[in-house]
Write an enzyme that holds these catalytic residues in place. Sequence first.
Site, PDB file in Angstrom:
ATOM      1  N   LYS A   9       0.837  -1.200   0.000  1.00 19.38           N
ATOM      2  CA  LYS A   9       0.000   0.000   0.000  1.00 19.38           C
ATOM      3  C   LYS A   9       0.881   1.263   0.000  1.00 19.38           C
ATOM      4  CE  LYS A   9      -3.870  -2.143   2.551  1.00 19.38           C
ATOM      5  NZ  LYS A   9      -4.488  -2.158   3.906  1.00 19.38           N
ATOM      6  N   TYR A  49     -12.602  -2.434  -2.526  1.00 18.65           N
ATOM      7  CA  TYR A  49     -13.045  -2.375  -1.127  1.00 18.65           C
ATOM      8  C   TYR A  49     -14.565  -2.308  -0.990  1.00 18.65           C
ATOM      9  CZ  TYR A  49      -8.312  -1.994   0.842  1.00 18.65           C
ATOM     10  OH  TYR A  49      -7.027  -2.251   1.259  1.00 18.65           O
ATOM     11  N   ARG A  85      -1.138 -14.342   4.008  1.00 17.06           N
ATOM     12  CA  ARG A  85      -1.766 -13.618   5.129  1.00 17.06           C
ATOM     13  C   ARG A  85      -0.986 -13.840   6.428  1.00 17.06           C
ATOM     14  NH1 ARG A  85      -6.469 -10.714   4.384  1.00 17.06           N
ATOM     15  NH2 ARG A  85      -7.088 -10.849   6.556  1.00 17.06           N
ATOM     16  N   ARG A 102       3.419  -6.774   9.371  1.00 21.01           N
ATOM     17  CA  ARG A 102       2.667  -5.709  10.051  1.00 21.01           C
ATOM     18  C   ARG A 102       3.178  -5.497  11.479  1.00 21.01           C
ATOM     19  NH1 ARG A 102      -3.228  -7.389   7.582  1.00 21.01           N
ATOM     20  NH2 ARG A 102      -3.267  -5.916   5.838  1.00 21.01           N
ATOM     21  N   ASN A 112      -1.365  -0.061   7.523  1.00 19.55           N
ATOM     22  CA  ASN A 112      -0.894  -1.417   7.803  1.00 19.55           C
ATOM     23  C   ASN A 112      -0.160  -2.091   6.636  1.00 19.55           C
ATOM     24  OD1 ASN A 112      -3.119  -1.968   6.261  1.00 19.55           O
ATOM     25  ND2 ASN A 112      -4.160  -3.254   7.778  1.00 19.55           N
ATOM     26  N   HIS A 115      -1.899  -5.385   1.524  1.00 17.58           N
ATOM     27  CA  HIS A 115      -3.178  -6.085   1.357  1.00 17.58           C
ATOM     28  C   HIS A 115      -2.864  -7.488   0.861  1.00 17.58           C
ATOM     29  CE1 HIS A 115      -7.207  -7.195   0.019  1.00 17.58           C
ATOM     30  NE2 HIS A 115      -6.599  -7.696  -1.045  1.00 17.58           N
ATOM     31  N   GLU A 126      -9.848 -10.945  -7.138  1.00 19.47           N
ATOM     32  CA  GLU A 126      -8.977  -9.766  -7.046  1.00 19.47           C
ATOM     33  C   GLU A 126      -7.893  -9.789  -8.115  1.00 19.47           C
ATOM     34  OE1 GLU A 126      -9.654  -8.934  -2.264  1.00 19.47           O
ATOM     35  OE2 GLU A 126      -7.683  -9.602  -2.949  1.00 19.47           O
TER      36      GLU A 126
HETATM   37  P1  DAT Z   1      -7.155  -7.021   5.834  1.00 13.55           P
HETATM   38  O1  DAT Z   1      -6.462  -5.858   5.135  1.00 13.55           O
HETATM   39  O2  DAT Z   1      -6.287  -7.608   6.907  1.00 13.55           O
HETATM   40  O3  DAT Z   1      -7.702  -8.031   4.885  1.00 13.55           O
HETATM   41  P2  DAT Z   1      -9.903  -6.109   6.152  1.00 13.55           P
HETATM   42  O4  DAT Z   1     -10.176  -6.692   4.808  1.00 13.55           O
HETATM   43  O5  DAT Z   1     -10.807  -6.496   7.281  1.00 13.55           O
HETATM   44  O6  DAT Z   1      -8.400  -6.386   6.619  1.00 13.55           O
HETATM   45  O7  DAT Z   1      -9.955  -4.531   6.050  1.00 13.55           O
HETATM   46  C1  DAT Z   1      -9.372  -3.878   4.945  1.00 13.55           C
HETATM   47  C2  DAT Z   1      -8.612  -2.684   5.437  1.00 13.55           C
HETATM   48  O8  DAT Z   1      -9.513  -1.781   6.069  1.00 13.55           O
HETATM   49  C3  DAT Z   1      -7.563  -2.988   6.496  1.00 13.55           C
HETATM   50  O9  DAT Z   1      -6.334  -3.398   5.948  1.00 13.55           O
HETATM   51  C4  DAT Z   1      -7.470  -1.685   7.203  1.00 13.55           C
HETATM   52  C5  DAT Z   1      -8.886  -1.165   7.182  1.00 13.55           C
HETATM   53  N1  DAT Z   1      -9.618  -1.544   8.404  1.00 13.55           N
HETATM   54  C6  DAT Z   1     -10.154  -2.747   8.688  1.00 13.55           C
HETATM   55  N2  DAT Z   1     -10.734  -2.753   9.898  1.00 13.55           N
HETATM   56  C7  DAT Z   1     -10.555  -1.515  10.381  1.00 13.55           C
HETATM   57  C8  DAT Z   1     -10.934  -0.873  11.591  1.00 13.55           C
HETATM   58  N3  DAT Z   1     -11.609  -1.515  12.547  1.00 13.55           N
HETATM   59  N4  DAT Z   1     -10.568   0.423  11.752  1.00 13.55           N
HETATM   60  C9  DAT Z   1      -9.899   1.096  10.787  1.00 13.55           C
HETATM   61  N5  DAT Z   1      -9.514   0.544   9.626  1.00 13.55           N
HETATM   62  C10 DAT Z   1      -9.848  -0.728   9.421  1.00 13.55           C
HETATM   63 MG    MG Z   2      -9.212  -7.933   3.511  1.00 16.33          MG
END
Ligand code: DAT
Ligand code: MG
Length: 150
Positions: A9, A49, A85, A102, A112, A115, A126
């Site tokens: 990212k 997203y 992951r 991370r 973070n 992705h 994706e």
């Molecule tokens: P990941 O990136 O581990 O697959 P995710 O798909 O649940 O996580 O969410 C996508 C992104 O959204 C994540 O990298 C960061 C953001 N995000 C997720 N949960 C969040 C939260 N509770 N507060 C703020 N940002 C969040």
């Molecule tokens: Mg995700």
Amino acid sequence: MERTLVLVKPDGVQRGLIGEVISRLERRGLRMVAAKFMAVSQELAETHYAIHKGKPFYDGLISYITSAPVMAMVWEGPQAVAAVRQTMGATKPVEAAPGTLRHDFALEVGRNLTHASDSVENGAKEVELWFKKSELVEWKREVDRWVFEK
Ligand code: DAT
Ligand code: MG
């Protein structure tokens, strides 16, 4: 053989961590299938997203991913989705296990670093969203038989 989409990212790119991410995935034994350095359009960000639309962090997530270039890649290997992951670590960096990217390089969920697709099905979707078929490289490495059992 599974395939998964990996993004370094904007924060990872700005901080000079593209090489670190690639290096860890290479060392793990995974095989790169595609890579491109690119700016993310609003449309691509929103499609990628879409599942998070309506969540309180959605707007911040879209502006973060479109704020600066990303490194988009496809990696493959046995159980590539789970393996990648695991190497990334938990979504919230303070909950990520020591030794994960991370954990080692991030503090905040909104910064973070990476992705990675969260299921085989989403991995396929994706990869299709981010890459044209012609951008995916089918290849084998001499070392494959020492990394892949079958
Ligand atoms: P990941 O990136 O581990 O697959 P995710 O798909 O649940 O996580 O969410 C996508 C992104 O959204 C994540 O990298 C960061 C953001 N995000 C997720 N949960 C969040 C939260 N509770 N507060 C703020 N940002 C969040
Ligand atoms: Mg995700």
